[in-house]
Write a protein that holds these residues in place. Structure first.
Motif, mmCIF file in Angstrom:
data_model
loop_
_atom_site.group_PDB
_atom_site.id
_atom_site.type_symbol
_atom_site.label_atom_id
_atom_site.label_comp_id
_atom_site.label_asym_id
_atom_site.label_seq_id
_atom_site.Cartn_x
_atom_site.Cartn_y
_atom_site.Cartn_z
ATOM 1 N N LYS A 28 0.858 -1.179 0.000
ATOM 2 C CA LYS A 28 0.000 0.000 0.000
ATOM 3 C C LYS A 28 0.896 1.230 0.000
ATOM 4 O O LYS A 28 1.650 1.480 0.943
ATOM 5 N N VAL A 29 0.837 1.998 -1.069
ATOM 6 C CA VAL A 29 1.672 3.179 -1.240
ATOM 7 C C VAL A 29 0.912 4.403 -0.734
ATOM 8 O O VAL A 29 -0.229 4.646 -1.112
ATOM 9 N N VAL A 30 1.578 5.188 0.130
ATOM 10 C CA VAL A 30 0.927 6.376 0.694
ATOM 11 C C VAL A 30 1.659 7.663 0.331
ATOM 12 O O VAL A 30 1.245 8.753 0.732
ATOM 13 N N GLY A 31 2.754 7.550 -0.431
ATOM 14 C CA GLY A 31 3.492 8.747 -0.815
ATOM 15 C C GLY A 31 4.700 8.375 -1.642
ATOM 16 O O GLY A 31 5.030 7.190 -1.814
ATOM 17 N N GLU A 32 5.387 9.409 -2.197
ATOM 18 C CA GLU A 32 6.566 9.154 -3.033
ATOM 19 C C GLU A 32 7.544 10.295 -2.850
ATOM 20 O O GLU A 32 7.140 11.449 -2.647
ATOM 21 N N GLN A 33 8.844 9.954 -2.889
ATOM 22 C CA GLN A 33 9.874 10.963 -2.705
ATOM 23 C C GLN A 33 11.137 10.539 -3.444
ATOM 24 O O GLN A 33 11.721 9.506 -3.134
ATOM 25 N N LEU A 34 11.522 11.310 -4.431
ATOM 26 C CA LEU A 34 12.768 11.080 -5.169
ATOM 27 C C LEU A 34 12.899 9.639 -5.666
ATOM 28 O O LEU A 34 13.951 9.009 -5.545
ATOM 29 N N GLY A 35 11.823 9.097 -6.240
ATOM 30 C CA GLY A 35 11.874 7.757 -6.798
ATOM 31 C C GLY A 35 11.695 6.649 -5.778
ATOM 32 O O GLY A 35 11.936 5.479 -6.088
ATOM 33 N N TRP A 36 11.277 7.006 -4.574
ATOM 34 C CA TRP A 36 11.027 6.002 -3.542
ATOM 35 C C TRP A 36 9.589 6.111 -3.052
ATOM 36 O O TRP A 36 9.096 7.211 -2.794
ATOM 37 N N SER A 37 8.931 4.970 -2.946
ATOM 38 C CA SER A 37 7.533 4.937 -2.513
ATOM 39 C C SER A 37 7.465 4.667 -1.007
ATOM 40 O O SER A 37 8.108 3.745 -0.500
ATOM 41 N N ARG A 38 6.707 5.489 -0.333
ATOM 42 C CA ARG A 38 6.457 5.287 1.088
ATOM 43 C C ARG A 38 5.281 4.334 1.223
ATOM 44 O O ARG A 38 4.199 4.588 0.687
ATOM 45 N N ILE A 39 5.499 3.219 1.960
ATOM 46 C CA ILE A 39 4.492 2.155 2.007
ATOM 47 C C ILE A 39 4.140 1.810 3.446
ATOM 48 O O ILE A 39 4.900 2.056 4.384
ATOM 49 N N VAL A 40 2.943 1.237 3.589
ATOM 50 C CA VAL A 40 2.544 0.655 4.869
ATOM 51 C C VAL A 40 3.421 -0.581 5.088
ATOM 52 O O VAL A 40 3.595 -1.387 4.169
ATOM 53 N N PRO A 41 4.033 -0.748 6.258
ATOM 54 C CA PRO A 41 4.927 -1.886 6.485
ATOM 55 C C PRO A 41 4.266 -3.209 6.120
ATOM 56 O O PRO A 41 3.179 -3.528 6.620
ATOM 57 N N PRO A 42 4.880 -3.983 5.216
ATOM 58 C CA PRO A 42 4.287 -5.272 4.827
ATOM 59 C C PRO A 42 4.354 -6.287 5.975
ATOM 60 O O PRO A 42 5.020 -6.069 6.988
ATOM 61 N N ALA A 43 3.658 -7.405 5.769
ATOM 62 C CA ALA A 43 3.636 -8.459 6.793
ATOM 63 C C ALA A 43 5.059 -8.883 7.144
ATOM 64 O O ALA A 43 5.916 -9.006 6.273
ATOM 65 N N GLY A 44 5.297 -9.085 8.430
ATOM 66 C CA GLY A 44 6.619 -9.475 8.891
ATOM 67 C C GLY A 44 7.477 -8.316 9.345
ATOM 68 O O GLY A 44 8.545 -8.517 9.925
ATOM 69 N N SER A 45 7.015 -7.090 9.081
ATOM 70 C CA SER A 45 7.781 -5.921 9.516
ATOM 71 C C SER A 45 7.597 -5.709 11.022
ATOM 72 O O SER A 45 6.631 -6.175 11.625
ATOM 73 N N PHE A 46 8.543 -4.995 11.615
ATOM 74 C CA PHE A 46 8.434 -4.689 13.038
ATOM 75 C C PHE A 46 9.131 -3.374 13.339
ATOM 76 O O PHE A 46 9.876 -2.838 12.509
ATOM 77 N N SER A 47 8.861 -2.879 14.522
ATOM 78 C CA SER A 47 9.477 -1.624 14.968
ATOM 79 C C SER A 47 10.039 -1.835 16.368
ATOM 80 O O SER A 47 9.747 -2.833 17.036
ATOM 81 N N TRP A 48 10.851 -0.855 16.813
ATOM 82 C CA TRP A 48 11.404 -0.884 18.159
ATOM 83 C C TRP A 48 10.919 0.330 18.939
ATOM 84 O O TRP A 48 10.798 1.415 18.385
ATOM 85 N N VAL A 49 10.657 0.123 20.240
ATOM 86 C CA VAL A 49 10.289 1.228 21.120
ATOM 87 C C VAL A 49 10.934 0.966 22.484
ATOM 88 O O VAL A 49 11.096 -0.187 22.899
ATOM 89 N N PRO B 231 4.439 -2.584 13.852
ATOM 90 C CA PRO B 231 4.455 -1.170 13.475
ATOM 91 C C PRO B 231 3.079 -0.532 13.697
ATOM 92 O O PRO B 231 2.064 -1.018 13.170
ATOM 93 N N PRO B 232 3.014 0.519 14.486
ATOM 94 C CA PRO B 232 1.714 1.150 14.745
ATOM 95 C C PRO B 232 1.227 1.950 13.533
ATOM 96 O O PRO B 232 1.986 2.228 12.594
ATOM 97 N N ALA B 233 -0.038 2.305 13.568
ATOM 98 C CA ALA B 233 -0.599 3.111 12.484
ATOM 99 C C ALA B 233 0.199 4.411 12.374
ATOM 100 O O ALA B 233 0.468 5.073 13.362
ATOM 101 N N GLY B 234 0.550 4.757 11.127
ATOM 102 C CA GLY B 234 1.329 5.965 10.917
ATOM 103 C C GLY B 234 2.814 5.704 10.773
ATOM 104 O O GLY B 234 3.581 6.617 10.444
ATOM 105 N N ALA B 235 3.239 4.451 10.999
ATOM 106 C CA ALA B 235 4.642 4.078 10.792
ATOM 107 C C ALA B 235 4.783 3.525 9.384
ATOM 108 O O ALA B 235 3.992 2.674 8.960
#
Length: 392
Positions: free
Chosen positions: A73-94, A158-162
């Motif tokens: 799911k693409v939510v934006g683009e910058q200099l040839g790179w697409s900003r996406i919702v983290p796909p399955a298997g992704s994680f974050s640290w807090v 990854p929480p919503a907005g990451a």
């Protein structure tokens, strides 16, 4: 996971100053550099082993891979790179210090601080060095825990907005993705030059923060602690390690490193107490060994002075006895105990018969001879050939 319970007590602490890399995020729905694109939309990955990265560029660490046919799911683009919702298997640290675990559901936690940073997670980058900030959470936000804790960080969904990033040249919008016109597919890395009217966005990793430097210093000291613990107790010495930990603990900019250093100093106090106890026990053991040696020496010396009593047929106090005839012709005696009770009767024979035994009367003696049965008394009669005074 149990550590999170105690971490709830630290909820009132201010968030430590860090130096994350923050990626500028375009407003969803706004026009971007791709003509006619309206976000979000679904795109299909067109290559294999396509890196999903923490930021828009190959200088950012990878967070996973996608393969041909995967949907993002693409939510934006910058200099040839697409900003996406983290796909399955992704994680974050807090940071765990700002989480309070739900005791009823251990897969859930509540944020206990304000503006708590969430960092893009990677299997190839330690949490300590995962400095790409994805989003900031607010006190009371709920997050899903993924079970792993490392370096005072907790792995979370990854929480919503990451968001994460993937090269746009490996994406193709799917049918009905919400685009008014197809997104151009970039087939060559050099074929799409950036707009000359747009300022280039260069993301430069910052210099390591004081906290990061002090964490590295702490890890070195931690390794030295482990090395000391591996030594015999009497050889352990933590003096120089304590000096280094104290410097970190007193550094107001050291953040997590200061907290860890404080805990380590408390541990070392317990280690040193054990060292002192072991040394005192060793000294006491040496003293006890010396005392036992002295006792053994005294016992041996005493035994050397004690006569061998096993050669005596009887031991007791030597008295006359007239039970066998008139006193004028009496050559019989008796042995009595401390109470005056007769132990046995005695008769001097052979060499003892010609001796004057009057000097031994009423004294404790040992008789050397043969024990026989007395026909007169029915008791024991010792026919002794030698008699010896025994000093008490």
């Amino acid at each position: 996971m149990m550590l999170l319970t105690s971490i709830c007590l630290m909820a009132g602490l201010a968030i430590a100053q860090e130096s994350p890399i923050t990626i500028p995020i375009p407003t969803p729905g706004a026009d971007t550099s791709i003509t006619g694109a309206t976000y979000p939309y679904i795109a299909e990955i067109t290559g294999n082993d396509v890196y999903v990265r923490s930021g828009p560029g190959t200088q950012h660490y990878p967070c996973g891979k996608c393969n041909t046919g995967d949907k993002v799911k693409v939510v934006g683009e910058q200099l040839g790179w697409s900003r996406i919702v983290p796909p399955a298997g992704s994680f974050s640290w807090v940071s765990m210090r700002y989480l309070c675990m739900d005791l009823k559901d251990r897969t859930q936690a509540t944020v206990t601080g304000d503006r708590v940073r969430v960092y893009a997670g990677s299997e190839s980058v330690e949490p300590l060095h995962s400095q790409i900030e994805q989003i900031r959470l607010t006190r009371g936000d709920r997050i899903k825990l993924l079970g792993q804790e490392k370096d005072d960080y907790c792995k979370i969904e990854p929480p919503a907005g990451a968001y994460l990033w993937v090269s746009t040249k490996f994406t193709r919008p799917t049918t009905g993705s919400g685009l008014s016109s197809p997104i151009p597919v970039i087939t060559d890395a050099n074929s799409a030059a950036p707009d000359a009217n747009k300022p280039a966005v260069v993301v430069t990793p910052p210099a390591p923060s004081t906290e990061t430097k002090q964490l590295e210093a702490y890890k070195l000291l931690e390794a030295r602690i482990d090395a000391e613990k591996a030594k015999p107790v009497e050889q352990q010495n933590y003096a120089s390690i304590k000096k280094g930990l104290t410097a970190i603990a007193n550094d107001k900019d050291a953040g997590r490193a200061a907290t860890r250093a404080g805990f380590a100093l408390e541990q070392i106090e317990r280690f040193e107490l054990a060292v002192r106890a072991a040394k005192e026990l060793g000294q006491q053991t040496e003293e006890l060994t010396e005392i036992l040696d002295r006792i053994d020496s005294a016992k041996t010396a005493r035994l050397e002075t004690v006569k061998d009593m096993s050669r005596f047929a009887a031991i007791g106090y030597f008295e006359k006895s007239n039970i066998y005839g008139p006193e004028s012709s009496m050559k019989q005696y008796r042995i009595v105990d401390e109470t005056g009770k007769t132990v046995c009767y005695a008769m001097a024979v052979d060499a003892a018969a010609g001796r004057d035994l009057s000097a031994l009367l009423k004294k404790k003696v040992g008789l050397v001879g043969k024990i026989t049965a007395s026909s007169t008394t029915g008791g024991a009669l010792i026919k002794f050939t030698d008699i010896e005074e025994i000093n008490p």
